[in-house]
Design a protein around this motif. Structure first.
Motif, PDB file in Angstrom:
ATOM      1  N   LYS A   1      34.177 -56.818  70.095  1.00  0.00           N
ATOM      2  CA  LYS A   1      35.581 -56.203  70.289  1.00  0.00           C
ATOM      3  C   LYS A   1      36.508 -56.727  71.180  1.00  0.00           C
ATOM      4  CE  LYS A   1      33.546 -51.363  69.972  1.00  0.00           C
ATOM      5  NZ  LYS A   1      33.496 -50.132  70.745  1.00  0.00           N
ATOM      6  N   LEU A   2      36.154 -57.385  72.313  1.00  0.00           N
ATOM      7  CA  LEU A   2      36.841 -58.748  73.033  1.00  0.00           C
ATOM      8  C   LEU A   2      37.270 -59.640  72.095  1.00  0.00           C
ATOM      9  CD1 LEU A   2      34.945 -58.528  76.316  1.00  0.00           C
ATOM     10  CD2 LEU A   2      37.246 -57.639  75.882  1.00  0.00           C
ATOM     11  N   ALA A   3      36.278 -60.089  71.257  1.00  0.00           N
ATOM     12  CA  ALA A   3      36.586 -61.322  70.529  1.00  0.00           C
ATOM     13  C   ALA A   3      37.873 -60.880  69.511  1.00  0.00           C
ATOM     14  CB  ALA A   3      35.216 -61.711  69.678  1.00  0.00           C
TER      15      ALA A   3
ATOM     16  N   SER B   1      27.916 -55.852  76.159  1.00  0.00           N
ATOM     17  CA  SER B   1      26.644 -55.986  75.111  1.00  0.00           C
ATOM     18  C   SER B   1      27.412 -56.857  74.015  1.00  0.00           C
ATOM     19  CB  SER B   1      26.518 -54.563  74.472  1.00  0.00           C
ATOM     20  OG  SER B   1      27.680 -53.978  73.863  1.00  0.00           O
ATOM     21  N   LYS B   2      26.668 -57.170  73.052  1.00  0.00           N
ATOM     22  CA  LYS B   2      27.308 -58.008  72.060  1.00  0.00           C
ATOM     23  C   LYS B   2      28.180 -57.176  70.929  1.00  0.00           C
ATOM     24  CE  LYS B   2      23.079 -60.980  70.483  1.00  0.00           C
ATOM     25  NZ  LYS B   2      22.369 -61.409  69.583  1.00  0.00           N
TER      26      LYS B   2
ATOM     27  N   PRO C   1      23.638 -60.765  75.321  1.00  0.00           N
ATOM     28  CA  PRO C   1      23.718 -61.952  74.748  1.00  0.00           C
ATOM     29  C   PRO C   1      23.605 -63.263  75.634  1.00  0.00           C
ATOM     30  CG  PRO C   1      25.764 -60.862  74.846  1.00  0.00           C
ATOM     31  CD  PRO C   1      24.743 -59.970  75.244  1.00  0.00           C
ATOM     32  N   SER C   2      23.259 -64.305  75.068  1.00  0.00           N
ATOM     33  CA  SER C   2      23.196 -65.540  76.003  1.00  0.00           C
ATOM     34  C   SER C   2      24.560 -66.033  76.296  1.00  0.00           C
ATOM     35  CB  SER C   2      22.441 -66.444  75.322  1.00  0.00           C
ATOM     36  OG  SER C   2      22.988 -67.104  74.051  1.00  0.00           O
TER      37      SER C   2
ATOM     38  N   ILE D   1      28.120 -66.134  73.845  1.00  0.00           N
ATOM     39  CA  ILE D   1      29.016 -65.603  74.294  1.00  0.00           C
ATOM     40  C   ILE D   1      30.536 -66.435  73.891  1.00  0.00           C
ATOM     41  CG2 ILE D   1      30.544 -64.772  76.212  1.00  0.00           C
ATOM     42  CD1 ILE D   1      27.823 -63.483  77.231  1.00  0.00           C
ATOM     43  N   VAL D   2      30.174 -67.608  74.382  1.00  0.00           N
ATOM     44  CA  VAL D   2      31.324 -68.570  74.302  1.00  0.00           C
ATOM     45  C   VAL D   2      31.603 -69.165  72.903  1.00  0.00           C
ATOM     46  CG1 VAL D   2      31.735 -71.089  74.928  1.00  0.00           C
ATOM     47  CG2 VAL D   2      30.732 -69.803  76.716  1.00  0.00           C
TER      48      VAL D   2
END
Length: 423
Positions: free
Chosen positions: A150-152, A144-145, A184-185, A189-190
């Protein structure tokens, strides 16, 4: 066989091979002024870099698939023993995301304290995967967003790339059933990843619509190039070229039956005729899109040189078309017969690890064996070091000046082409 005796007369860096004086003083590798003539072919030389394991699932007795159990000091020790830099490539299950963030915080603290000199960064394979192949299914999911945020957040902590499928949000994706209007699109994401210093690593494409996959490659590139980016280097990388993507060719010959038809098939492909303009008709839209962008310097493309992931003749032609300065050698190796809770095995006549359903899970060849493989293809030493180190340094660690006169790490390669790490 000889080892570095404290002085040498040749040097290789991203600019080429040069005659010069090279000495080692107080642990530093020091070169003199570069000569105007190139270094003699076959001469011993020093290079101011270590090989980089850019995609690796296990080294020594450490399996990277379970970050809770990774002994980072043991990874660092194993990497030092092989004289290389290792970027551990991990899998991540959805319920363990918060634990991974804590793992990355611990990694960042160790790095800030000057620890782990041979483990410069961390990478993830997945979770946004359209066709998981050898990737454990438990680590394939649609964040999810909030989960992407969190990953970012791990980018500043040392997460340098996340392998994702550009077409993972399409109807042909393995994950298609998981998506809702709230997800998210691809653009979102990118952009979020690149803004936090994480490079999207393109791979594991669905096979149903190759042109759609190629279009998604271009979409990722356009978004990444427009995003605010805190790091230098290349903004987009790939997973292994030719593997896990739709192709118009047979790229590997892993069984005796397949090898019986190899020469005839390769002859029918007319490899010398391959060219950037016609690649979409020669290898397929997805690898063509990747190779063209890599040739332009927009992508740093990974390619395996164990001879089984990709046939050597095809791998060599890819280098010639794309350029070694735009490619990175990847081993995809695991030194243990277990990965992400799965027992692995080898098939007769193969050096690959297979899952119980016969799917390739990882490679086994260490980086020096793959360097020898590339050398056996007749690739010049300067190009070899682009593949094994210089492109990775430029992509992930652009702050390191390989043209400097003094270095703390490097390698000596003798006349017999044995490599000795200078660390």
């Amino acid at each position: 066989m000889s080892t570095f005796n404290g002085s040498a007369g040749a040097w290789i860096d991203p600019r080429g091979a040069f005659e010069t004086t090279v000495t080692r003083n107080d642990g530093l590798i020091v070169r003199g002024p570069l000569g105007t003539a190139p270094a003699p072919a076959g001469a011993p030389y020093v290079v101011p870099a270590l090989p980089v394991e850019v995609h690796c699932h296990g080294i020594g007795d450490v399996d990277f698939s379970n970050f809770d159990e990774i002994d980072l000091y043991a990874v660092d020790k194993a990497a030092a023993a092989e004289g290389l830099l290792c970027i551990p490539t991990l899998y991540l299950r959805q319920e363990r995301l918060d634990g991974f963030v804590e793992f990355m915080k611990g990694f960042a603290a160790l790095k800030a304290d000057g620890q782990l000199p041979f483990v410069p960064a961390i990478a993830l394979e997945g979770p946004l995967v359209a066709s998981f192949g050898g990737t454990p299914a438990s680590s394939v999911w649609a964040p999810s967003k909030e989960e992407w945020d969190k990953l970012a957040s791990c980018g500043p902590l040392g997460l340098v790339y996340i392998m994702l499928s550009p077409d993972a949000l399409q109807s042909s994706s393995y994950l298609a059933a998981q998506f809702t209007p709230d997800h998210p699109s691809l653009e979102w994401i990118v952009n979020r990843l690149v803004e936090h210093g994480i490079r999207p690593a393109l791979g594991h494409f669905a096979k149903e619509d190759p042109q759609l996959g190629a279009d998604c490659v271009e979409q990722v590139l356009s978004v990444a190039e427009a995003a605010d980016c805190p790091h230098g280097g290349v903004r987009v990388v790939t997973d292994h070229l030719f593997n896990e993507m739709p192709l118009l060719i047979k790229h590997a010959f892993r069984t005796s039956k397949a090898r019986a038809t190899r020469d005839a098939l390769l002859a029918s492909y007319d490899l010398p005729s391959w060219n950037l303009a016609d690649l979409h008709e020669q290898v397929g839209p997805v690898p063509a899109a990747i190779m063209r962008a890599a040739h332009q310097g927009r992508i740093a493309a990974c390619l395996n040189f164990d001879g089984e992931h990709v046939d050597f003749a095809i791998a060599k032609r890819a280098i010639e078309i794309v350029g070694p300065q735009n490619m990175m050698l990847m081993t995809d190796r695991s030194d243990t017969a277990r990965l992400a809770g799965q027992d692995l095995h080898m098939e007769p006549g193969s050096n690959l690890w297979y899952q119980d359903k016969g799917v390739v899970a990882a490679g086994t060849q260490p980086i020096d064996q793959q360097i020898a493989n590339v050398r056996g293809l007749g690739i010049p030493e300067t190009d070899i070091w682009n593949l094994v180190a210089f492109t990775a340094y430029r992509t992930f660690f652009p702050e390191l000046d390989l043209a400097a006169e003094q270095h703390r790490k490097g390698c000596y390669v003798d006349a017999e082409r044995q490599r000795f790490a200078l660390i």
